[in-house]
Design a protein around this motif. Sequence first.
Motif, PDB file in Angstrom:
ATOM      1  N   ILE A 165     -10.945   7.075   5.072  1.00 31.97           N
ATOM      2  CA  ILE A 165      -9.594   6.511   5.057  1.00 31.97           C
ATOM      3  C   ILE A 165      -9.164   6.063   3.662  1.00 31.97           C
ATOM      4  O   ILE A 165      -8.001   5.698   3.463  1.00 31.97           O
ATOM      5  CB  ILE A 165      -9.454   5.329   6.040  1.00 31.97           C
ATOM      6  N   GLN A 166     -10.075   6.097   2.709  1.00 29.10           N
ATOM      7  CA  GLN A 166      -9.724   5.771   1.331  1.00 29.10           C
ATOM      8  C   GLN A 166      -9.738   7.055   0.513  1.00 29.10           C
ATOM      9  O   GLN A 166     -10.779   7.496   0.022  1.00 29.10           O
ATOM     10  CB  GLN A 166     -10.710   4.744   0.766  1.00 29.10           C
ATOM     11  N   HIS A 167      -8.577   7.645   0.399  1.00 38.87           N
ATOM     12  CA  HIS A 167      -8.415   8.929  -0.281  1.00 38.87           C
ATOM     13  C   HIS A 167      -6.931   9.091  -0.609  1.00 38.87           C
ATOM     14  O   HIS A 167      -6.109   8.290  -0.170  1.00 38.87           O
ATOM     15  CB  HIS A 167      -8.910  10.069   0.610  1.00 38.87           C
ATOM     16  N   GLY A 222      -3.575  -2.727   6.461  1.00 39.36           N
ATOM     17  CA  GLY A 222      -3.887  -1.487   7.148  1.00 39.36           C
ATOM     18  C   GLY A 222      -3.902  -0.298   6.197  1.00 39.36           C
ATOM     19  O   GLY A 222      -4.115  -0.419   4.984  1.00 39.36           O
ATOM     20  N   LEU A 223      -3.651   0.870   6.753  1.00 39.12           N
ATOM     21  CA  LEU A 223      -3.647   2.082   5.939  1.00 39.12           C
ATOM     22  C   LEU A 223      -2.520   2.088   4.917  1.00 39.12           C
ATOM     23  O   LEU A 223      -2.602   2.804   3.913  1.00 39.12           O
ATOM     24  CB  LEU A 223      -3.532   3.319   6.840  1.00 39.12           C
ATOM     25  N   ASP A 224      -1.472   1.295   5.155  1.00 32.00           N
ATOM     26  CA  ASP A 224      -0.389   1.232   4.178  1.00 32.00           C
ATOM     27  C   ASP A 224      -0.884   0.739   2.823  1.00 32.00           C
ATOM     28  O   ASP A 224      -0.356   1.133   1.780  1.00 32.00           O
ATOM     29  CB  ASP A 224       0.743   0.331   4.673  1.00 32.00           C
ATOM     30  N   ALA A 225      -1.900  -0.126   2.831  1.00 34.99           N
ATOM     31  CA  ALA A 225      -2.465  -0.586   1.564  1.00 34.99           C
ATOM     32  C   ALA A 225      -3.080   0.582   0.799  1.00 34.99           C
ATOM     33  O   ALA A 225      -2.866   0.745  -0.410  1.00 34.99           O
ATOM     34  CB  ALA A 225      -3.516  -1.668   1.817  1.00 34.99           C
ATOM     35  N   PHE A 226      -3.821   1.433   1.504  1.00 35.36           N
ATOM     36  CA  PHE A 226      -4.441   2.585   0.856  1.00 35.36           C
ATOM     37  C   PHE A 226      -3.393   3.631   0.473  1.00 35.36           C
ATOM     38  O   PHE A 226      -3.512   4.286  -0.565  1.00 35.36           O
ATOM     39  CB  PHE A 226      -5.489   3.203   1.777  1.00 35.36           C
ATOM     40  N   ARG A 227      -2.364   3.788   1.300  1.00 32.37           N
ATOM     41  CA  ARG A 227      -1.280   4.721   0.973  1.00 32.37           C
ATOM     42  C   ARG A 227      -0.531   4.268  -0.275  1.00 32.37           C
ATOM     43  O   ARG A 227      -0.168   5.089  -1.128  1.00 32.37           O
ATOM     44  CB  ARG A 227      -0.320   4.841   2.155  1.00 32.37           C
ATOM     45  N   ALA A 228      -0.313   2.969  -0.400  1.00 29.83           N
ATOM     46  CA  ALA A 228       0.381   2.449  -1.582  1.00 29.83           C
ATOM     47  C   ALA A 228      -0.456   2.662  -2.838  1.00 29.83           C
ATOM     48  O   ALA A 228       0.076   3.035  -3.895  1.00 29.83           O
ATOM     49  CB  ALA A 228       0.697   0.968  -1.387  1.00 29.83           C
TER      50      ALA A 228
END
Length: 344
Positions: A165-167, A222-228
């Motif tokens: 999920i970290q990519h 959530g995933l928004d942190a990784f997306r940002a």
Amino acid sequence: MAWAKRILMIGDFKLHLPESLRIERRRWVKGFIRAGWDVQTFSYRNIIHHFTPFHKRKYALFFGQKKTEESLIQIAESYRPDVVMILNMKDIRLPCLDVLRKQMKQSVFVGRDNDWNPAQNKERIQIASQMDIVLATNADSWLHDYKKAGVPICAFMPNPCDPDIQHPYEFALLLSSDILFIGRAEHPMHTTDPERSVILKRLSQMPRARLYGGLGYGRIEGLDAFRAISNTKIALSINADNTQRLYHSDRLINCLACGAFTLAKRVPDTDLLFEDGKHLRYFDTAEEFFDLADWYLAHDEERERIACAGMEHAHREMNCTRMAQRVIDLIETGSYDALWKYIL
């Protein structure tokens, strides 16, 4: 056939919050499972609310702590783990730990510490002194404090990442930025590196910079942190304290693993983790940070090359499975293999 070993993980898994997707504890669970171990979790702060109607933590602890600890002891006795790993040593009390140690005499007890200045926290030092192994995110005086408390093995163990999920994520205009920082401007309980405040105040005035969680800006979870992170050109990583050898908060690995070009405040021996100019760029002052930021914003090809190399190194060397195996090696042999190995 060799049967899987069992590990009981005790910690605050924040199961009721989107934050649960990005915390380190989640990565350790996945890493041990993928390394072939069976994992049983006990989310202390979530379970305590099952035994009390109160939502405020101080009331929940007062009214629900006894039943929560009884539940933990029952689960431990039923599961009979080979290893008990306490992922946050604030999430257990000495009386409960004493019972666990007496009942689980065959278990290895491992404590994980991500916090500051353990010597200033008498209760945390007392908890740690009952561990067989303490893992910490620094290789300096804070780790030595645990050794002085009588812990048999104290070892540096940096934060793992989760490449699942970290990519890099798809482009999202609303999350895009030139420079990004996630975290508070100042640490609420400790003196903060003045360079951090200077940098963040200046970034707050830049239209293409995004701050989350500090200076009045909302948090991102959530995933928004990784997306940002994956949608920024430059990610800033700077601790509140940058004096401890090899110490970085999980901000550094989060930025690198999501594929962002990262500018990080230098700490002692940090090149053992990630090499300057190859995996990221380090800076020492606010002025140097902004000089580097200006240069790399104008040189896309070089910025993207370093970002890619940093991500690949993070995914290869710091993924949660490999990091869990290092902990397993430490438990079973007293050592582990890494360029940055430091064991007391």
